[in-house]
Write a protein that holds these residues in place. Structure first.
Motif, PDB file in Angstrom:
ATOM      1  N   THR A 172       0.337  -2.309   2.085  1.00  0.00           N
ATOM      2  CA  THR A 172      -0.134  -3.437   1.300  1.00  0.00           C
ATOM      3  C   THR A 172      -0.066  -3.085  -0.177  1.00  0.00           C
ATOM      4  O   THR A 172      -0.659  -2.109  -0.620  1.00  0.00           O
ATOM      5  CB  THR A 172      -1.584  -3.787   1.679  1.00  0.00           C
ATOM      6  OG1 THR A 172      -1.628  -4.089   3.078  1.00  0.00           O
ATOM      7  CG2 THR A 172      -2.080  -4.983   0.895  1.00  0.00           C
ATOM      8  N   ALA A 212       0.158  -9.411   3.220  1.00  0.00           N
ATOM      9  CA  ALA A 212      -1.213  -9.271   3.682  1.00  0.00           C
ATOM     10  C   ALA A 212      -2.076 -10.343   3.030  1.00  0.00           C
ATOM     11  O   ALA A 212      -1.903 -10.687   1.860  1.00  0.00           O
ATOM     12  CB  ALA A 212      -1.738  -7.881   3.325  1.00  0.00           C
ATOM     13  N   GLY A 213      -3.010 -10.889   3.806  1.00  0.00           N
ATOM     14  CA  GLY A 213      -3.865 -11.963   3.326  1.00  0.00           C
ATOM     15  C   GLY A 213      -3.363 -13.338   3.704  1.00  0.00           C
ATOM     16  O   GLY A 213      -4.107 -14.330   3.605  1.00  0.00           O
ATOM     17  N   MET A 239      -3.529  -5.246  15.650  1.00  0.00           N
ATOM     18  CA  MET A 239      -4.494  -5.613  14.607  1.00  0.00           C
ATOM     19  C   MET A 239      -3.820  -5.859  13.261  1.00  0.00           C
ATOM     20  O   MET A 239      -4.402  -5.629  12.204  1.00  0.00           O
ATOM     21  CB  MET A 239      -5.603  -4.557  14.485  1.00  0.00           C
ATOM     22  CG  MET A 239      -6.414  -4.391  15.752  1.00  0.00           C
ATOM     23  SD  MET A 239      -7.851  -3.306  15.562  1.00  0.00           S
ATOM     24  CE  MET A 239      -8.900  -4.324  14.502  1.00  0.00           C
ATOM     25  N   ILE A 240      -2.561  -6.302  13.332  1.00  0.00           N
ATOM     26  CA  ILE A 240      -1.897  -6.777  12.112  1.00  0.00           C
ATOM     27  C   ILE A 240      -2.307  -8.229  11.873  1.00  0.00           C
ATOM     28  O   ILE A 240      -2.426  -8.670  10.740  1.00  0.00           O
ATOM     29  CB  ILE A 240      -0.370  -6.624  12.244  1.00  0.00           C
ATOM     30  CG1 ILE A 240      -0.012  -5.135  12.249  1.00  0.00           C
ATOM     31  CG2 ILE A 240       0.372  -7.340  11.113  1.00  0.00           C
ATOM     32  CD1 ILE A 240       1.421  -4.843  12.585  1.00  0.00           C
ATOM     33  N   VAL A 242      -5.626 -10.505  12.713  1.00  0.00           N
ATOM     34  CA  VAL A 242      -7.004 -10.420  13.205  1.00  0.00           C
ATOM     35  C   VAL A 242      -7.689 -11.769  12.991  1.00  0.00           C
ATOM     36  O   VAL A 242      -7.350 -12.510  12.048  1.00  0.00           O
ATOM     37  CB  VAL A 242      -7.804  -9.297  12.505  1.00  0.00           C
ATOM     38  CG1 VAL A 242      -7.155  -7.936  12.743  1.00  0.00           C
ATOM     39  CG2 VAL A 242      -7.936  -9.566  11.015  1.00  0.00           C
ATOM     40  N   GLN A 244     -10.004 -14.721  11.809  1.00  0.00           N
ATOM     41  CA  GLN A 244     -10.755 -15.035  10.597  1.00  0.00           C
ATOM     42  C   GLN A 244     -11.098 -16.521  10.634  1.00  0.00           C
ATOM     43  O   GLN A 244     -10.274 -17.370  10.302  1.00  0.00           O
ATOM     44  CB  GLN A 244      -9.963 -14.698   9.333  1.00  0.00           C
ATOM     45  CG  GLN A 244     -10.723 -15.020   8.033  1.00  0.00           C
ATOM     46  CD  GLN A 244      -9.970 -14.597   6.796  1.00  0.00           C
ATOM     47  OE1 GLN A 244      -9.827 -13.416   6.506  1.00  0.00           O
ATOM     48  NE2 GLN A 244      -9.443 -15.565   6.050  1.00  0.00           N
ATOM     49  N   THR A 248      -6.031 -16.710  12.094  1.00  0.00           N
ATOM     50  CA  THR A 248      -5.881 -15.258  12.049  1.00  0.00           C
ATOM     51  C   THR A 248      -5.342 -14.933  10.662  1.00  0.00           C
ATOM     52  O   THR A 248      -4.778 -15.795   9.976  1.00  0.00           O
ATOM     53  CB  THR A 248      -4.913 -14.729  13.127  1.00  0.00           C
ATOM     54  OG1 THR A 248      -3.654 -15.397  13.003  1.00  0.00           O
ATOM     55  CG2 THR A 248      -5.480 -14.921  14.522  1.00  0.00           C
ATOM     56  N   THR A 251      -3.386  -8.485   8.112  1.00  0.00           N
ATOM     57  CA  THR A 251      -4.084  -7.369   7.469  1.00  0.00           C
ATOM     58  C   THR A 251      -3.128  -6.455   6.714  1.00  0.00           C
ATOM     59  O   THR A 251      -3.565  -5.628   5.920  1.00  0.00           O
ATOM     60  CB  THR A 251      -4.843  -6.539   8.513  1.00  0.00           C
ATOM     61  OG1 THR A 251      -3.905  -6.014   9.469  1.00  0.00           O
ATOM     62  CG2 THR A 251      -5.885  -7.386   9.234  1.00  0.00           C
ATOM     63  N   GLN A 252      -1.841  -6.582   7.002  1.00  0.00           N
ATOM     64  CA  GLN A 252      -0.824  -5.771   6.343  1.00  0.00           C
ATOM     65  C   GLN A 252       0.389  -6.635   6.052  1.00  0.00           C
ATOM     66  O   GLN A 252       0.575  -7.691   6.669  1.00  0.00           O
ATOM     67  CB  GLN A 252      -0.369  -4.613   7.245  1.00  0.00           C
ATOM     68  CG  GLN A 252      -1.454  -3.669   7.687  1.00  0.00           C
ATOM     69  CD  GLN A 252      -0.899  -2.602   8.617  1.00  0.00           C
ATOM     70  OE1 GLN A 252       0.020  -1.871   8.254  1.00  0.00           O
ATOM     71  NE2 GLN A 252      -1.450  -2.494   9.811  1.00  0.00           N
TER      72      GLN A 252
END
Length: 300
Positions: A172, A212-213, A239-240, A242, A244, A248, A251-252
């Protein structure tokens, strides 16, 4: 940045057809890769290289999920004969050896440990291995040789459709950092207004990287037979992606093979990335932006 260096790879279809045994070698590399379907394992184990020291990868499915096993042996044929009885799920075997049987027991144990660690770090395919073995101690020179061997192996394996070591997650980094490295890297956004989803991506060195984000749908809603259905599950498992809220989140940074694959994950169903992604700024669809680049190249 250093320009990528080309490699010369030779594939040989032993049976005269892609579905049979295939060998792969890189120019100026001592390594040798033999991929064989399980239906041809008896013939494969009669080959000279099958009795060399090396590592092997078993690939298949178990209860509908992809599966792999990584092992080593001073005589690969003997180890595979045992697995032919004890492991019923595998359908393809990949044998990795070296010319003139130059790998020793310590070398192949090192390669096995490193490959298991690499496969687990990507999270693409669950391993049937119970534990991750400790990397054995080697001399500084031998470690350098084995790491160089692995670097070449990672070039060869995708060419024979072994992708469990491909790491598509990217570190990231900030937008400013990307711009500093690739000042002309095109940026794209995808707005799925119906579900309040927004994703951003950047095209760097031919990779379409969702940042990411970025948000995506909370679960896969398309046809289960679509190739991105399993990819969506893989990203959740690694878990790339996740949960929210109702979505989803990435995360990367993650590199996709195409804008449409990236759009499908964001939408959670089949999508045409050529029109879903738009340039930022400008608002051109990816298709129109690509056509413009082709025109510029043609008229240059």
């Amino acid at each position: 940045m250093t320009s990528p260096t080309g490699r010369s790879l030779e594939l040989y279809y032993v049976d005269g057809q892609p579905g049979g045994m295939v060998t792969a070698e890189l120019f100026n590399w001592t390594g040798h890769v033999l991929m064989t379907p399980r239906t041809r394992i008896a013939a494969a184990l009669m080959r000279t290289e099958a009795h060399h020291a090396g590592v092997y990868i078993l690939i298949g499915e178990q209860e509908g999920e992809p599966r792999a096993y990584i092992g080593e042996g001073e005589d690969i044929a003997g180890r595979l004969k045992a697995h032919g009885v004890s492991k019923q799920w595998w359908t393809t075997a990949v044998l990795v050896t070296a010319a003139a049987n130059k790998l020793n027991k310590a070398h192949v144990r090192y390669l096995e440990a490193r490959l298991i660690a690499e496969a687990r770090s990507t999270g693409r395919v669950p391993l049937d291995n119970g534990t991750t073995p400790t990397v054995p101690s080697l001399s500084e020179a031998d470690i350098a040789k084995m790491e160089a061997f692995l670097d070449n192996l990672m070039v060869v394996l995708p060419a024979v459709r072994v992708d469990l070591f491909i790491q598509r997650a990217r570190p990231t980094v900030s937008t400013a950092a990307v711009a500093a490295v690739e000042p002309e890297a095109p940026r794209f956004t995808l707005d799925y207004r119906k579900r309040a989803i927004r994703a951003t991506a950047v095209l760097v060195n031919g990779e379409f990287i969702v940042e990411a984000g970025s948000l995506a749908r909370e679960s896969w809603a398309g046809f289960e037979t679509h190739y991105c259905a399993s990819l969506f599950a893989e990203l959740v498992r690694a878990m790339i992606l996740v949960p929210q809220g109702d979505h989803t989140v990435f995360t990367q940074n993650y590199a996709f093979s195409s804008p449409s694959a990236a759009a499908a994950i964001v939408y959670g169903r089949t999508a045409n990335g050529q029109v879903a992604w738009r340039t930022e700024p400008g608002g051109l669809t990816y298709r129109d932006w690509e056509a413009l680049q082709l025109d510029l190249e043609t008229n240059a």
